[in-house]
Design an enzyme around this catalytic site. Structure first.
Site, PDB file in Angstrom:
ATOM      1  N   GLY A  82       8.818  12.862  -9.181  1.00  0.00           N
ATOM      2  CA  GLY A  82       7.855  13.525  -8.304  1.00  0.00           C
ATOM      3  C   GLY A  82       6.744  14.261  -9.025  1.00  0.00           C
ATOM      4  O   GLY A  82       6.121  15.156  -8.448  1.00  0.00           O
ATOM      5  N   LEU A 120       9.919   2.752  -4.466  1.00  0.00           N
ATOM      6  CA  LEU A 120      10.172   1.405  -4.994  1.00  0.00           C
ATOM      7  C   LEU A 120      10.485   0.350  -3.942  1.00  0.00           C
ATOM      8  O   LEU A 120      10.501  -0.833  -4.240  1.00  0.00           O
ATOM      9  CB  LEU A 120      11.307   1.454  -6.028  1.00  0.00           C
ATOM     10  CG  LEU A 120      11.037   2.366  -7.233  1.00  0.00           C
ATOM     11  CD1 LEU A 120      12.167   2.276  -8.242  1.00  0.00           C
ATOM     12  CD2 LEU A 120       9.711   2.031  -7.892  1.00  0.00           C
ATOM     13  N   ASN A 129      -0.997   2.963  -2.604  1.00  0.00           N
ATOM     14  CA  ASN A 129       0.031   3.021  -3.646  1.00  0.00           C
ATOM     15  C   ASN A 129      -0.651   3.210  -4.989  1.00  0.00           C
ATOM     16  O   ASN A 129      -1.808   2.827  -5.176  1.00  0.00           O
ATOM     17  CB  ASN A 129       0.811   1.691  -3.650  1.00  0.00           C
ATOM     18  CG  ASN A 129       1.898   1.656  -4.712  1.00  0.00           C
ATOM     19  OD1 ASN A 129       2.635   2.636  -4.921  1.00  0.00           O
ATOM     20  ND2 ASN A 129       2.012   0.534  -5.414  1.00  0.00           N
ATOM     21  N   HIS A 177      -0.016   2.156  -9.004  1.00  0.00           N
ATOM     22  CA  HIS A 177       0.795   1.307  -9.885  1.00  0.00           C
ATOM     23  C   HIS A 177       0.403   1.592 -11.337  1.00  0.00           C
ATOM     24  O   HIS A 177      -0.791   1.660 -11.640  1.00  0.00           O
ATOM     25  CB  HIS A 177       0.563  -0.172  -9.543  1.00  0.00           C
ATOM     26  CG  HIS A 177       1.455  -1.081 -10.322  1.00  0.00           C
ATOM     27  ND1 HIS A 177       2.789  -1.249 -10.004  1.00  0.00           N
ATOM     28  CD2 HIS A 177       1.235  -1.831 -11.420  1.00  0.00           C
ATOM     29  CE1 HIS A 177       3.333  -2.082 -10.878  1.00  0.00           C
ATOM     30  NE2 HIS A 177       2.413  -2.446 -11.747  1.00  0.00           N
ATOM     31  N   ASP A 215       2.733  -4.628  -4.615  1.00  0.00           N
ATOM     32  CA  ASP A 215       1.590  -4.442  -5.518  1.00  0.00           C
ATOM     33  C   ASP A 215       0.457  -5.430  -5.257  1.00  0.00           C
ATOM     34  O   ASP A 215      -0.133  -5.982  -6.192  1.00  0.00           O
ATOM     35  CB  ASP A 215       2.057  -4.594  -6.991  1.00  0.00           C
ATOM     36  CG  ASP A 215       3.140  -3.600  -7.335  1.00  0.00           C
ATOM     37  OD1 ASP A 215       3.135  -2.488  -6.779  1.00  0.00           O
ATOM     38  OD2 ASP A 215       4.004  -3.944  -8.159  1.00  0.00           O
TER      39      ASP A 215
HETATM   40  C1  GRF Z   1       4.288   6.659 -11.461  1.00  0.00           C
HETATM   41  O1  GRF Z   1       4.102   6.231 -12.776  1.00  0.00           O
HETATM   42  C2  GRF Z   1       3.672   5.692 -10.490  1.00  0.00           C
HETATM   43  O2  GRF Z   1       2.647   4.943 -11.021  1.00  0.00           O
HETATM   44  C3  GRF Z   1       4.810   4.777 -10.160  1.00  0.00           C
HETATM   45  O3  GRF Z   1       5.945   5.587 -10.202  1.00  0.00           O
HETATM   46  C4  GRF Z   1       5.753   6.676 -11.073  1.00  0.00           C
HETATM   47  C5  GRF Z   1       6.172   7.923 -10.375  1.00  0.00           C
HETATM   48  O4  GRF Z   1       6.294   8.990 -11.260  1.00  0.00           O
HETATM   49  N1  GRF Z   1       4.557   4.039  -8.960  1.00  0.00           N
HETATM   50  P1  GRF Z   1       6.535  10.458 -10.673  1.00  0.00           P
HETATM   51  O5  GRF Z   1       7.790  10.408  -9.826  1.00  0.00           O
HETATM   52  O6  GRF Z   1       5.343  10.815  -9.874  1.00  0.00           O
HETATM   53  O7  GRF Z   1       6.718  11.351 -11.869  1.00  0.00           O
END
Ligand code: GRF
Length: 192
Positions: free
Chosen positions: A12, A85, A102, A104, A145
């Site tokens: 997060g 995910l 989203n 990525h 994606d």
């Molecule tokens: C991020 O790198 C984002 O690009 C991917 O998941 C990761 C989440 O990281 N989809 P966090 O939970 O915000 O630290």
């Protein structure tokens, strides 16, 4: 006020930045955190910030109502995926057309799709001897994606970079750009 929901199931760290960015925002506020993992770090962030969290289950998300009513009851107008995910079911995409984005951690269309998340992305980038990587912020459709790209930012892959060092660089790009792009896209939706 435009209530926004963040779907996240990881640590997060992006969610924390997004909450911070919109804390005193005149038009947009983070109203809900949606998560599919009871032990995800993002739930602790939601609790600390006093933001309601909705823990969702697989069956209902994919074969039930996809929680659309629940989101509409809370007047959520915009959805941000930040480390979520699961694929977004058609019912949810239809309920929020052009209103789900989203992030990525690579330059799509390269290094995207099922199983391409977190460390796996950065490992693949290094294995392919890419000279650069980065972030892609895009609209969400029914495929992983895949939706229309909104924004990309790049970073150089240097000799000696590891999946960990790349992850760090890419995270910094995410923190720098994601909140601002969310603001732009959400504002655009508001004016339609
Ligand atoms: C991020 O790198 C984002 O690009 C991917 O998941 C990761 C989440 O990281 N989809 P966090 O939970 O915000 O630290």
């Amino acid at each position: 006020m435009q209530p926004l929901a963040i779907f996240a199931s990881g640590a997060g760290s992006n969610t924390a930045r997004i909450i911070e960015y919109f804390r005193h925002h005149p038009r947009i506020h983070v109203a809900l955190i949606v998560c599919n993992k009871p032990d995800a770090g993002v739930l602790a962030i939601a609790a600390k910030e006093g933001i309601p969290a909705l823990l969702i289950e697989k069956e209902r998300f994919f074969r039930g109502d996809s929680y659309v009513e629940e989101l509409q009851k809370k007047e959520i107008g915009f959805i941000v995926l930040a480390g979520f995910l699961w694929k977004i079911p058609e019912a949810l995409v239809r309920a929020y057309p052009g209103k789900i984005v989203n992030i990525h951690p690579a330059l799509l269309p390269k290094f995207g799709g099922k199983g391409m998340y977190g460390r796996f992305v950065h490992e693949a980038v290094i294995a392919a001897a890419e000279k650069e990587t980065g972030i892609t912020i895009h609209y969400v459709d029914e495929q992983y994606d895949h939706g229309r790209p909104i924004f990309q930012a790049k970073v150089i892959v240097e000799t000696g970079d590891t999946p960990e060092t790349l992850a760090k660089k890419v995270h910094l790009l995410e923190y720098e750009h994601f909140p601002r792009i969310i603001e732009e896209v959400a504002d655009l939706q508001n004016h339609r």
